[in-house]
Write a protein that holds these residues in place. Structure first.
Motif, PDB file in Angstrom:
ATOM      1  N   THR A   1    -141.580 -21.406  73.736  1.00 47.86           N
ATOM      2  CA  THR A   1    -140.886 -20.144  73.483  1.00 47.86           C
ATOM      3  C   THR A   1    -139.537 -20.115  74.186  1.00 47.86           C
ATOM      4  O   THR A   1    -138.506 -19.746  73.591  1.00 47.86           O
ATOM      5  N   ARG A   2    -139.532 -20.530  75.456  1.00 45.60           N
ATOM      6  CA  ARG A   2    -138.286 -20.501  76.248  1.00 45.60           C
ATOM      7  C   ARG A   2    -137.243 -21.430  75.649  1.00 45.60           C
ATOM      8  O   ARG A   2    -136.037 -21.099  75.633  1.00 45.60           O
ATOM      9  N   MET A   3    -137.655 -22.587  75.146  1.00 42.65           N
ATOM     10  CA  MET A   3    -136.708 -23.511  74.526  1.00 42.65           C
ATOM     11  C   MET A   3    -136.122 -22.916  73.247  1.00 42.65           C
ATOM     12  O   MET A   3    -134.901 -22.959  73.024  1.00 42.65           O
ATOM     13  N   LEU A   4    -136.963 -22.350  72.393  1.00 45.88           N
ATOM     14  CA  LEU A   4    -136.466 -21.769  71.148  1.00 45.88           C
ATOM     15  C   LEU A   4    -135.541 -20.585  71.435  1.00 45.88           C
ATOM     16  O   LEU A   4    -134.511 -20.420  70.757  1.00 45.88           O
ATOM     17  N   GLU A   5    -135.888 -19.762  72.405  1.00 49.00           N
ATOM     18  CA  GLU A   5    -135.021 -18.632  72.761  1.00 49.00           C
ATOM     19  C   GLU A   5    -133.652 -19.126  73.222  1.00 49.00           C
ATOM     20  O   GLU A   5    -132.625 -18.517  72.911  1.00 49.00           O
TER      21      GLU A   5
END
Length: 422
Positions: free
Chosen positions: A385-389
């Motif tokens: 999630t953090r990477m996509l954000e």
């Protein structure tokens, strides 16, 4: 390695299928051949030299939850490999009460809230730096970033010497080397640990037919283990109670067993995490569905779940048959081995689609099931999630400039995945 230049904006599921197939073929041709052949079998079938093969998610989950009839420590299970490296105490741990005790004692480190805290503490500064580079029009290598980030997270979680907090502080007995969280030399140390994990995992590539390791492979594996666990002796004595090594010490687990668990967790937390993250990034791009996510950020949880389902970084799970049992109408005998092809079981639900509803048959099979279900499931979801954000922070789609599939690895992944915005 296979390199591909991207000069146009893709948007078809067929492109994603081709790239995923290329990852499997380049990374592990034996795995690729097994998966292709197993597509022609039923839900459970006996394959010469390999044993029983399962492609059905419901049957796979039944096996993983049946601890009376199936085990990890016998021939065919990953515990058998670890027992050869670390001794019979490891075999007893995999199937004994101490394993359940450690999971119970460590459960609070893996809640959704704890996962967010851990990821932000160990990786937050790197995501912010990556976002700034992308906003400035630079190109970033997501695959390389996942290796560094996974190494930092595992070191923090275990309590190994290194950067414990993004601001350079340390608490509860954990250590810091005083370097800035974006220090390139520090990142190189995590790259080296990741590479050592890949080498160790790669030694298991020939164990599909048998998990018995020849003496020369065991010697080589133990050399790599020494490299991975170089800081464990000190951390075992000093790590705080909010770390895995601290919990191991509190339980009275001996240092040899703790070194084995550290090695297992280091590989499980880096190889699969890096693969799942970079491949989800690629899938979202190759299917054009990052546009859907930009239009509706509420689809983020679906995107993460779909990426992990389709990638299934642990594509095969092995078990040993401890006693006679019937599965799917087939009679399995004590001493047999069984391979759960989780990649096929998960992908049977269909291609990558972030609009797909939750599929109860697969549930979270990419994390396993039963008492060996991956403790770090929440951490993995948070990392992706953090990477996509970070990649979508500018509100514009990202573009893959070039990619290289990793060659001869146990867990198919990208060696490089260069991305820019716009």
């Amino acid at each position: 390695m296979t390199s591909t230049k991207i000069n146009k904006r893709p948007g078809t599921g067929k492109a994603a299928d081709r790239y995923e197939a290329r990852l499997l073929w380049t990374g592990n041709r034996g795995l690729y051949a097994l998966l292709q052949a197993a597509r022609q079998t039923g839900p459970i079938a006996r394959v010469p030299r390999l044993g029983w093969v399962v492609t059905d998610p419901v049957l796979a989950r039944r096996v993983l939850n049946d601890h009376a009839h199936f085990g990890m420590a016998g021939e065919g299970g990953v515990g058998h490999l670890w027992t050869q490296l670390f001794g019979p105490e490891m075999a007893q741990f995999f199937g004994g009460a101490r394993h359940a005790e450690l999971r119970t004692r460590a459960r609070d480190l893996f809640t959704e809230d704890s996962a967010r805290t851990l990821v932000e503490r160990s990786q937050g500064a790197h995501y912010r730096a990556m976002g700034a580079r992308l906003a400035a029009g630079e190109t970033v290598d997501v695959a390389d970033a996942t290796r560094v980030l996974a190494g930092r997270l595992v070191a923090d979680l275990l309590g190994l010497p290194g950067e414990r907090h993004a601001n350079g502080s340390h608490t509860n007995g954990s250590h810091t080397n005083g370097s800035h969280p974006n220090d390139g030399s520090t990142d190189d140390s995590y790259r080296r640990v990741f590479a050592a994990g890949e080498r160790l995992a790669g030694l298991a590539m020939g164990t599909t037919a048998s998990t018995h390791l020849p003496p020369d492979v065991i010697d080589e594996a133990r050399t790599v283990v020494d490299e991975i666990t170089v800081g464990v002796d000190e951390a075992y004595r000093t790590a705080g109670p909010d770390t895995i090594l601290g919990r191991c010490r509190e339980m009275g687990l001996g240092l040899p067993l703790t070194r084995g668990l550290t090695t297992l967790l280091a590989i499980a937390g880096t190889e699969t995490g890096a693969s799942g993250t970079s491949r989800t990034v690629a899938l979202l791009h190759d299917t054009g569905q990052q546009e859907l996510l930009l239009a509706d950020p509420a689809l983020m949880a679906n995107a993460v779940r779909e990426g992990l389902r389709v990638a299934t970084p642990a594509p095969v799970i092995g078990r040993h048959v401890n006693r006679d049992v019937t599965v799917g109408g087939r009679d399995l005998r004590e001493g047999d081995r069984i391979l759960l092809l989780t990649y096929l079981a998960d992908n049977g639900a269909g291609p990558f689609d972030i609009r797909r509803d939750y599929v109860p048959e697969t549930r979270q099979l990419w994390f396993g099931a039963g008492r060996h279900l991956c403790l770090g499931a929440a951490v993995a979801r948070t990392q992706v999630t953090r990477m996509l954000e970070t990649l979508l922070h500018e509100g514009r789609p990202y573009r893959i400039v070039s990619r290289q599939a990793a060659r001869r690895v146990l867990v198919p992944t990208y060696a490089s995945l260069e991305i820019t915005i716009g």
